[in-house]
Write a protein that holds these residues in place. Structure first.
Motif, PDB file in Angstrom:
ATOM      1  N   THR A   1      25.210  -2.015   3.865  1.00 53.37           N
ATOM      2  CA  THR A   1      25.975  -0.954   3.201  1.00 53.37           C
ATOM      3  C   THR A   1      26.854  -0.252   4.219  1.00 53.37           C
ATOM      4  O   THR A   1      26.764  -0.499   5.433  1.00 53.37           O
ATOM      5  CB  THR A   1      25.052   0.117   2.568  1.00 53.37           C
ATOM      6  OG1 THR A   1      24.506   0.940   3.605  1.00 53.37           O
ATOM      7  CG2 THR A   1      23.953  -0.492   1.728  1.00 53.37           C
ATOM      8  N   ASP A   2      27.668   0.656   3.728  1.00 52.25           N
ATOM      9  CA  ASP A   2      28.429   1.565   4.582  1.00 52.25           C
ATOM     10  C   ASP A   2      27.869   2.975   4.474  1.00 52.25           C
ATOM     11  O   ASP A   2      28.587   3.967   4.620  1.00 52.25           O
ATOM     12  CB  ASP A   2      29.920   1.541   4.196  1.00 52.25           C
ATOM     13  CG  ASP A   2      30.607   0.253   4.635  1.00 52.25           C
ATOM     14  OD1 ASP A   2      30.122  -0.388   5.588  1.00 52.25           O
ATOM     15  OD2 ASP A   2      31.628  -0.101   4.028  1.00 52.25           O
ATOM     16  N   ILE A   3      26.566   3.086   4.213  1.00 54.58           N
ATOM     17  CA  ILE A   3      25.902   4.375   4.091  1.00 54.58           C
ATOM     18  C   ILE A   3      25.234   4.714   5.429  1.00 54.58           C
ATOM     19  O   ILE A   3      24.363   3.987   5.906  1.00 54.58           O
ATOM     20  CB  ILE A   3      24.858   4.369   2.959  1.00 54.58           C
ATOM     21  CG1 ILE A   3      25.541   4.065   1.623  1.00 54.58           C
ATOM     22  CG2 ILE A   3      24.109   5.693   2.906  1.00 54.58           C
ATOM     23  CD1 ILE A   3      24.591   3.825   0.474  1.00 54.58           C
ATOM     24  N   PHE A   4      25.679   5.844   6.003  1.00 57.43           N
ATOM     25  CA  PHE A   4      25.148   6.335   7.267  1.00 57.43           C
ATOM     26  C   PHE A   4      24.372   7.619   6.989  1.00 57.43           C
ATOM     27  O   PHE A   4      24.862   8.498   6.275  1.00 57.43           O
ATOM     28  CB  PHE A   4      26.283   6.624   8.259  1.00 57.43           C
ATOM     29  CG  PHE A   4      26.956   5.385   8.757  1.00 57.43           C
ATOM     30  CD1 PHE A   4      26.628   4.849   9.997  1.00 57.43           C
ATOM     31  CD2 PHE A   4      27.919   4.750   7.993  1.00 57.43           C
ATOM     32  CE1 PHE A   4      27.245   3.697  10.454  1.00 57.43           C
ATOM     33  CE2 PHE A   4      28.549   3.601   8.442  1.00 57.43           C
ATOM     34  CZ  PHE A   4      28.213   3.066   9.680  1.00 57.43           C
ATOM     35  N   VAL A   5      23.177   7.727   7.570  1.00 61.89           N
ATOM     36  CA  VAL A   5      22.306   8.872   7.291  1.00 61.89           C
ATOM     37  C   VAL A   5      21.663   9.386   8.567  1.00 61.89           C
ATOM     38  O   VAL A   5      21.464   8.641   9.530  1.00 61.89           O
ATOM     39  CB  VAL A   5      21.207   8.507   6.274  1.00 61.89           C
ATOM     40  CG1 VAL A   5      21.797   8.003   4.966  1.00 61.89           C
ATOM     41  CG2 VAL A   5      20.225   7.487   6.840  1.00 61.89           C
ATOM     42  N   LEU A   6      21.336  10.678   8.540  1.00 64.32           N
ATOM     43  CA  LEU A   6      20.487  11.263   9.569  1.00 64.32           C
ATOM     44  C   LEU A   6      19.041  11.049   9.141  1.00 64.32           C
ATOM     45  O   LEU A   6      18.671  11.367   8.007  1.00 64.32           O
ATOM     46  CB  LEU A   6      20.750  12.763   9.693  1.00 64.32           C
ATOM     47  CG  LEU A   6      21.964  13.177  10.506  1.00 64.32           C
ATOM     48  CD1 LEU A   6      22.356  14.610  10.181  1.00 64.32           C
ATOM     49  CD2 LEU A   6      21.678  13.022  11.996  1.00 64.32           C
TER      50      LEU A   6
ATOM     51  N   TYR B   1      10.708   4.217   0.627  1.00 58.50           N
ATOM     52  CA  TYR B   1      11.166   5.592   0.855  1.00 58.50           C
ATOM     53  C   TYR B   1      11.488   5.824   2.320  1.00 58.50           C
ATOM     54  O   TYR B   1      10.656   5.586   3.195  1.00 58.50           O
ATOM     55  CB  TYR B   1      10.116   6.591   0.382  1.00 58.50           C
ATOM     56  CG  TYR B   1      10.595   8.031   0.484  1.00 58.50           C
ATOM     57  CD1 TYR B   1      11.837   8.412  -0.019  1.00 58.50           C
ATOM     58  CD2 TYR B   1       9.810   8.992   1.079  1.00 58.50           C
ATOM     59  CE1 TYR B   1      12.275   9.722   0.066  1.00 58.50           C
ATOM     60  CE2 TYR B   1      10.234  10.313   1.160  1.00 58.50           C
ATOM     61  CZ  TYR B   1      11.472  10.667   0.662  1.00 58.50           C
ATOM     62  OH  TYR B   1      11.911  11.975   0.751  1.00 58.50           O
ATOM     63  N   LYS B   2      12.693   6.285   2.554  1.00 60.28           N
ATOM     64  CA  LYS B   2      13.155   6.652   3.888  1.00 60.28           C
ATOM     65  C   LYS B   2      13.800   8.035   3.772  1.00 60.28           C
ATOM     66  O   LYS B   2      14.956   8.157   3.364  1.00 60.28           O
ATOM     67  CB  LYS B   2      14.173   5.624   4.411  1.00 60.28           C
ATOM     68  CG  LYS B   2      14.716   5.940   5.791  1.00 60.28           C
ATOM     69  CD  LYS B   2      13.652   5.754   6.830  1.00 60.28           C
ATOM     70  CE  LYS B   2      14.197   5.961   8.242  1.00 60.28           C
ATOM     71  NZ  LYS B   2      13.104   6.050   9.206  1.00 60.28           N
ATOM     72  N   PRO B   3      13.055   9.108   4.085  1.00 65.61           N
ATOM     73  CA  PRO B   3      13.652  10.439   4.006  1.00 65.61           C
ATOM     74  C   PRO B   3      14.882  10.515   4.902  1.00 65.61           C
ATOM     75  O   PRO B   3      14.856  10.041   6.043  1.00 65.61           O
ATOM     76  CB  PRO B   3      12.547  11.363   4.518  1.00 65.61           C
ATOM     77  CG  PRO B   3      11.288  10.577   4.447  1.00 65.61           C
ATOM     78  CD  PRO B   3      11.686   9.145   4.581  1.00 65.61           C
ATOM     79  N   HIS B   4      15.962  11.115   4.379  1.00 60.84           N
ATOM     80  CA  HIS B   4      17.219  11.141   5.127  1.00 60.84           C
ATOM     81  C   HIS B   4      18.171  12.169   4.539  1.00 60.84           C
ATOM     82  O   HIS B   4      17.958  12.667   3.439  1.00 60.84           O
ATOM     83  CB  HIS B   4      17.879   9.765   5.109  1.00 60.84           C
ATOM     84  CG  HIS B   4      18.309   9.344   3.734  1.00 60.84           C
ATOM     85  ND1 HIS B   4      17.437   8.727   2.853  1.00 60.84           N
ATOM     86  CD2 HIS B   4      19.483   9.488   3.071  1.00 60.84           C
ATOM     87  CE1 HIS B   4      18.080   8.486   1.717  1.00 60.84           C
ATOM     88  NE2 HIS B   4      19.327   8.960   1.817  1.00 60.84           N
ATOM     89  N   CYS B   5      19.235  12.421   5.277  1.00 67.29           N
ATOM     90  CA  CYS B   5      20.349  13.249   4.807  1.00 67.29           C
ATOM     91  C   CYS B   5      21.618  12.411   4.991  1.00 67.29           C
ATOM     92  O   CYS B   5      21.930  11.988   6.110  1.00 67.29           O
ATOM     93  CB  CYS B   5      20.436  14.540   5.609  1.00 67.29           C
ATOM     94  SG  CYS B   5      21.803  15.603   5.114  1.00 67.29           S
ATOM     95  N   THR B   6      22.328  12.160   3.899  1.00 69.17           N
ATOM     96  CA  THR B   6      23.481  11.261   3.951  1.00 69.17           C
ATOM     97  C   THR B   6      24.689  11.940   4.588  1.00 69.17           C
ATOM     98  O   THR B   6      25.068  13.045   4.210  1.00 69.17           O
ATOM     99  CB  THR B   6      23.839  10.759   2.539  1.00 69.17           C
ATOM    100  OG1 THR B   6      22.679  10.135   1.969  1.00 69.17           O
ATOM    101  CG2 THR B   6      24.982   9.753   2.585  1.00 69.17           C
ATOM    102  N   LEU B   7      25.285  11.235   5.543  1.00 69.20           N
ATOM    103  CA  LEU B   7      26.505  11.698   6.205  1.00 69.20           C
ATOM    104  C   LEU B   7      27.752  11.100   5.573  1.00 69.20           C
ATOM    105  O   LEU B   7      28.761  11.771   5.406  1.00 69.20           O
ATOM    106  CB  LEU B   7      26.489  11.308   7.694  1.00 69.20           C
ATOM    107  CG  LEU B   7      25.420  11.946   8.553  1.00 69.20           C
ATOM    108  CD1 LEU B   7      25.423  11.327   9.948  1.00 69.20           C
ATOM    109  CD2 LEU B   7      25.631  13.449   8.631  1.00 69.20           C
ATOM    110  N   ARG B   8      27.675   9.801   5.279  1.00 69.99           N
ATOM    111  CA  ARG B   8      28.849   9.100   4.780  1.00 69.99           C
ATOM    112  C   ARG B   8      28.417   7.890   3.977  1.00 69.99           C
ATOM    113  O   ARG B   8      27.483   7.186   4.332  1.00 69.99           O
ATOM    114  CB  ARG B   8      29.724   8.632   5.950  1.00 69.99           C
ATOM    115  CG  ARG B   8      30.919   7.813   5.513  1.00 69.99           C
ATOM    116  CD  ARG B   8      31.657   7.196   6.680  1.00 69.99           C
ATOM    117  NE  ARG B   8      32.583   6.182   6.187  1.00 69.99           N
ATOM    118  CZ  ARG B   8      33.779   5.980   6.685  1.00 69.99           C
ATOM    119  NH1 ARG B   8      34.207   6.695   7.693  1.00 69.99           N
ATOM    120  NH2 ARG B   8      34.546   5.041   6.193  1.00 69.99           N
TER     121      ARG B   8
END
Length: 190
Positions: A92-97, A126-133
């Motif tokens: 994907t092109d999904i980047f997360v903290l 499940y991967k807890p995260h905060c999406t950046l982009r």
């Protein structure tokens, strides 16, 4: 709430709200990356709907959900969190903290999964995260910049929300269905 209107008729997520000072840093990254979709969303850590367990079942009873979520969150203390490194979800092109300590988020999700609320299935662990982009395409240079993002200060997550998220002709329709605080005292569970 009208009895003939089901707020879960569109995809609905249970999230932990990121405090404003940290949320603004994430929003600045989203702005820099020109991710208009992400800019229209709150900065949060999704507990249900993104991975692990899916969105709330579209036919679930709203009163039941709001009561159960309220009971569970009343027993969970505010969660101290620190972001870890940035990852890109595979293919994907999904980047997360990421989060340095995933334990409290996984425990919270497990309690919701075992609560009797019906959720749709989700094929991803499940991967807890905060999406950046999440905007595509991403260049190698943009990816390198994202991997360098670092937000190091600790923060407390002390509020939750349930959001319904729909789109209409590429316009995001976001509605907060429930908002509350994590009210529990420190315990061995959290």
């Amino acid at each position: 709430m009208e009895s003939n209107k089901n707020p879960f008729a569109v995809d609905s997520y249970i999230v932990l709200d990121i405090p404003e000072d940290i949320a603004q840093k994430v929003m600045n990254i989203r702005k820099h990356n020109k991710d208009q979709f992400r800019l229209s969303l709150p900065v949060e850590i999704t507990i249900t709907g993104s991975s692990g367990i899916g969105v709330i079942d579209h036919n679930e009873d709203p009163e039941k959900v709001f009561n159960i979520v309220g009971e569970i969150t009343a027993s969970i203390p505010p969660i101290r969190a620190t972001f870890g490194n940035v990852i890109r979800f595979p293919y994907t092109d999904i980047f997360v903290l990421t989060l340095k300590d995933e334990g409290p988020f996984k425990k919270f999700q497990k309690r919701l999964a075992d609560s009797g609320i019906r959720f749709k299935e989700n094929p991803f662990p499940y991967k807890p995260h905060c999406t950046l982009r999440g905007r595509s395409p991403v260049t190698e240079e943009e990816a390198e910049q994202l991997y360098k993002v670092s937000i190091t200060e600790a923060f407390y997550l002390n509020t939750f929300s349930i959001y319904s998220l729909g789109t209409d002709n590429e316009k995001v329709n976001l509605e907060r269905l429930q908002f509350g605080k994590l009210l529990g005292k420190k315990s061995k569970l959290f």
